[in-house]
Design a protein around this motif. Structure first.
Motif, mmCIF file in Angstrom:
data_model
loop_
_atom_site.group_PDB
_atom_site.id
_atom_site.type_symbol
_atom_site.label_atom_id
_atom_site.label_comp_id
_atom_site.label_asym_id
_atom_site.label_seq_id
_atom_site.Cartn_x
_atom_site.Cartn_y
_atom_site.Cartn_z
ATOM 1 N N ILE A 208 -15.112 8.075 -33.843
ATOM 2 C CA ILE A 208 -15.957 6.517 -34.530
ATOM 3 C C ILE A 208 -16.799 6.778 -35.588
ATOM 4 O O ILE A 208 -16.491 6.074 -36.108
ATOM 5 N N THR B 47 -19.422 -2.096 -31.464
ATOM 6 C CA THR B 47 -20.927 -1.204 -32.403
ATOM 7 C C THR B 47 -21.392 -1.682 -30.743
ATOM 8 O O THR B 47 -21.987 -2.658 -30.563
ATOM 9 N N VAL B 48 -22.307 -0.537 -31.030
ATOM 10 C CA VAL B 48 -23.264 -0.857 -30.302
ATOM 11 C C VAL B 48 -24.783 -1.320 -30.887
ATOM 12 O O VAL B 48 -25.235 -2.822 -30.193
ATOM 13 N N THR B 49 -24.968 -0.693 -32.056
ATOM 14 C CA THR B 49 -26.194 -2.270 -32.455
ATOM 15 C C THR B 49 -25.809 -3.303 -32.177
ATOM 16 O O THR B 49 -26.998 -4.341 -32.914
ATOM 17 N N ARG C 42 -27.908 14.446 -35.751
ATOM 18 C CA ARG C 42 -26.768 15.568 -34.913
ATOM 19 C C ARG C 42 -26.891 16.999 -35.527
ATOM 20 O O ARG C 42 -26.519 17.587 -34.832
ATOM 21 N N ARG D 191 -20.042 2.590 -42.613
ATOM 22 C CA ARG D 191 -21.330 2.012 -41.223
ATOM 23 C C ARG D 191 -21.782 0.546 -41.601
ATOM 24 O O ARG D 191 -22.506 0.414 -42.152
ATOM 25 N N PRO D 192 -20.777 0.066 -42.128
ATOM 26 C CA PRO D 192 -20.967 -1.195 -42.317
ATOM 27 C C PRO D 192 -21.905 -2.149 -41.163
ATOM 28 O O PRO D 192 -21.164 -1.983 -39.844
ATOM 29 N N ASP E 263 -20.267 -5.822 -41.509
ATOM 30 C CA ASP E 263 -20.018 -6.982 -40.796
ATOM 31 C C ASP E 263 -19.758 -7.510 -39.749
ATOM 32 O O ASP E 263 -19.372 -9.117 -39.191
ATOM 33 N N LEU E 264 -19.345 -6.877 -38.838
ATOM 34 C CA LEU E 264 -19.680 -7.440 -36.899
ATOM 35 C C LEU E 264 -20.726 -8.063 -36.651
ATOM 36 O O LEU E 264 -21.027 -8.767 -35.739
ATOM 37 N N ASP F 73 -22.219 10.823 -30.947
ATOM 38 C CA ASP F 73 -23.694 11.642 -30.755
ATOM 39 C C ASP F 73 -23.573 13.305 -30.567
ATOM 40 O O ASP F 73 -24.642 14.395 -30.313
HETATM 41 N N1 EPU Z 1 -19.406 -0.709 -37.010
HETATM 42 C C1 EPU Z 1 -18.534 -1.954 -38.488
HETATM 43 N N2 EPU Z 1 -18.611 -2.628 -38.671
HETATM 44 C C2 EPU Z 1 -20.111 -3.166 -38.143
HETATM 45 C C3 EPU Z 1 -20.557 -2.062 -36.691
HETATM 46 C C4 EPU Z 1 -20.386 -1.035 -36.754
HETATM 47 O O1 EPU Z 1 -17.103 -0.914 -38.765
HETATM 48 O O2 EPU Z 1 -19.921 -4.395 -38.017
HETATM 49 C C5 EPU Z 1 -17.829 0.664 -37.375
HETATM 50 C C6 EPU Z 1 -18.747 1.614 -37.420
HETATM 51 O O3 EPU Z 1 -18.624 1.882 -38.834
HETATM 52 C C7 EPU Z 1 -18.459 2.629 -37.057
HETATM 53 C C8 EPU Z 1 -18.106 2.178 -35.479
HETATM 54 O O4 EPU Z 1 -18.420 0.390 -35.842
HETATM 55 O O5 EPU Z 1 -16.754 3.430 -37.109
HETATM 56 C C9 EPU Z 1 -19.296 2.355 -34.118
HETATM 57 O O6 EPU Z 1 -20.869 1.837 -34.983
HETATM 58 P P1 EPU Z 1 -22.071 0.982 -33.796
HETATM 59 O O7 EPU Z 1 -21.735 0.195 -34.526
HETATM 60 O O8 EPU Z 1 -21.475 1.684 -32.402
HETATM 61 O O9 EPU Z 1 -23.066 2.561 -34.386
HETATM 62 P P2 EPU Z 1 -24.210 2.008 -34.423
HETATM 63 O O10 EPU Z 1 -24.846 0.791 -33.383
HETATM 64 O O11 EPU Z 1 -25.130 2.011 -36.091
HETATM 65 C C10 EPU Z 1 -25.202 3.140 -32.937
HETATM 66 C C11 EPU Z 1 -26.407 4.789 -32.370
HETATM 67 C C12 EPU Z 1 -25.674 5.953 -33.326
HETATM 68 C C13 EPU Z 1 -24.584 6.188 -32.569
HETATM 69 C C14 EPU Z 1 -23.752 5.322 -32.592
HETATM 70 C C15 EPU Z 1 -22.527 5.709 -32.046
HETATM 71 C C16 EPU Z 1 -28.445 3.622 -32.405
HETATM 72 C C17 EPU Z 1 -29.699 3.183 -33.312
HETATM 73 N N3 EPU Z 1 -27.382 4.221 -33.031
HETATM 74 O O12 EPU Z 1 -24.800 3.347 -34.152
HETATM 75 O O13 EPU Z 1 -26.758 7.053 -33.752
HETATM 76 O O14 EPU Z 1 -23.841 7.382 -33.480
HETATM 77 O O15 EPU Z 1 -23.946 3.778 -32.137
HETATM 78 O O16 EPU Z 1 -22.567 5.448 -30.855
HETATM 79 O O17 EPU Z 1 -28.509 3.067 -31.579
HETATM 80 C C18 EPU Z 1 -27.789 9.361 -33.736
HETATM 81 O O18 EPU Z 1 -29.039 8.484 -32.947
HETATM 82 O O19 EPU Z 1 -28.140 9.976 -34.060
HETATM 83 C C19 EPU Z 1 -26.845 8.380 -34.100
HETATM 84 C C20 EPU Z 1 -26.271 8.047 -35.185
#
Ligand code: EPU
Length: 416
Positions: free
Chosen positions: A325, A161-163, A369, A120-121, A123-124, A303
């Motif tokens: 994902i 990426t969501v967050t 989950r 979970r980097p 970088d983006l 999730d």
């Molecule tokens: N990623 C990158 N670089 C980045 C950011 C993400 O390579 O800078 C990759 C991640 O490693 C992953 C993919 O992009 O392979 C998607 O990750 P995303 O950033 O979307 O995940 P997140 O924003 O950290 C949120 C939810 C998670 C949910 C994911 C995917 C929140 C607080 N968390 O995480 O929720 O699994 O989106 O839908 O919104 C949970 O509630 O149990 C949970 C883990």
């Protein structure tokens, strides 16, 4: 440590009320950093992650009152540092980075590090902020970001990426000029955030599509808002109905957020019918194995992957579940196997030969989950299942044992 003790085999029946969405509440709470005046967020779920976010925002100097009706004011924001001890327990703490930088011109946030479901980097997030003109350094495990005034820019996300989308969206609200986010996340929680930011005075268009445009404004004001229902909690109860041969009316559920899950359940032989502000889910006579691939919204949510895998353990025939994902989100597989499941992992796919039975066992999981999937397995298994380390469950499900008991499950929390 508390554990959940479940005696399986009960058919679940009745109605259940879904809480506000954790993953919508967390970014809304951090968006308060951008505002002056009180924010009043209603329907906030009482969860471990929300408590952590309250601690973090309190540390930054925000005033916070209440629980389910949460009032937050950032008029006296003093501190721009998110320390390691708070960030390490919850990755979503990274959501303070964009707002702090936009509001104060600086932020120092601990790097979150890896977690059980993958590296979970971030970088983006960092590249997006740099595109808005921030100078970013990584020092002693901290992200140090600085920018007197952010400037609008065009930002393309290599991966959805969501967050990441949420962080940049919040920062761009107070940037000078226009920001365009391309390949932005389309999740309902992103749409909710954009809607609330617009209520606060932001100028955002396109949320819910993969191109979001933001016209920067000088400042935002506090708002009142009721939070959207948690689609993952709703989905977990849908599987609970299907896996126990039961029938559950799930209230406070936005059916349109669950299309991918519903279509897979129907394919598997489950009945799911929308009914006033919710959905009624009834198990069919026979459960069929179906293939599932997780994808960004509107695809099948990662999730819900662990929960549907538990269901597939009991379905007739073979199913293949592909996780696209996160690289390590099969932590539940070894525990399900201990309960008698026939699952083989090949790369990022799990091949499940269903049709057998699950038998109760002591199990534990290292993410939220996965823990939910083990509770579901316990509901369907013969005999007693003990799920330990349930602090993971408490991060994302409010009083799940009370809700399941009210539907007829034999489940209790044992303090330890
Ligand atoms: N990623 C990158 N670089 C980045 C950011 C993400 O390579 O800078 C990759 C991640 O490693 C992953 C993919 O992009 O392979 C998607 O990750 P995303 O950033 O979307 O995940 P997140 O924003 O950290 C949120 C939810 C998670 C949910 C994911 C995917 C929140 C607080 N968390 O995480 O929720 O699994 O989106 O839908 O919104 C949970 O509630 O149990 C949970 C883990």
């Amino acid at each position: 440590m508390d554990k959940m003790v479940i005696r399986g085999g009960r058919r679940l029946e009745g109605e259940v009320l879904v809480n506000g969405a954790k993953n919508a509440a967390l970014p809304l709470m951090t968006s308060s950093i951008l505002t002056r005046g009180w924010n009043n967020f209603r329907g906030i779920p009482q969860l471990g992650d929300i408590a952590t976010m309250k601690l973090l925002l309190g540390h930054l100097g925000l005033e916070i009152e209440g629980g389910e009706d949460l009032r937050i004011r950032a008029d006296n924001l003093t501190c721009s540092e998110a320390p390691y001890n708070l960030v390490k327990t919850m990755r979503a703490s990274i959501l303070v980075l964009g707002p702090l930088l936009a509001r104060l011109g600086r932020a120092r946030v601990s790097l979150p590090g890896g977690c059980a479901i993958g590296a979970r980097p971030i970088d983006l997030h960092l590249r997006g902020l740099e595109a808005l003109g921030a100078r970013i350094n990584l020092n002693h495990g901290y992200i140090e970001a600085e920018a007197k005034k952010l400037r609008g820019s065009k930002i393309y996300f290599d991966t959805t990426t969501v967050t990441g989308t949420e962080n940049i969206l919040m920062a761009a609200c107070l940037a000078e000029g226009t920001t365009v986010l391309e390949n932005a996340a389309c999740e309902p929680e992103v749409v909710e955030l954009a809607r609330v930011l617009n209520k606060m005075g932001a100028r955002i268009e396109g949320a819910g599509t993969d191109v979001i445009t933001v016209e920067g404004v000088d400042g935002l004001e506090g708002v009142e808002h009721r939070i959207m229902p948690d689609r993952i909690e709703a989905g977990t109860f849908m599987i609970a109905a299907a896996i126990t041969g039961g029938e559950i009316k799930i209230n406070n559920c936005r059916v349109e957020h669950l299309d991918a899950l519903i279509s897979k359940l129907i394919e598997a032989g489950v009945t799911a019918v929308p009914e006033d502000k919710g959905i009624r889910v009834t198990a069919g006579d026979e459960l069929k194995g179906v293939d599932v691939k997780t994808l960004p919204y509107p695809g099948f949510p990662t999730d819900m992957q662990a929960q549907i895998m538990t269901l597939m353990c009991l379905a007739e025939g073979q199913s293949v579940i592909t996780e696209s994902i996160f690289e390590n989100r099969f932590i539940h597989v070894s525990e399900l196997k201990r309960m008698g499941a026939d699952i083989q992992i090949q790369g990022n796919s799990a091949i499940i030969r269903g049709g057998g039975k699950l038998s109760g066992a002591p199990v534990m999981a290292t993410d939220l989950r996965a823990s939910a999937s083990l509770v579901l397995a316990g509901l369907a298994a013969e005999g007693l299942t003990e799920v330990s380390r349930i602090y993971h469950l408490d991060r994302g499900y409010e009083r799940i044992e009370e809700k399941l008991s009210s539907l007829g499950a034999d489940i209790r929390r044992v303090k330890g």
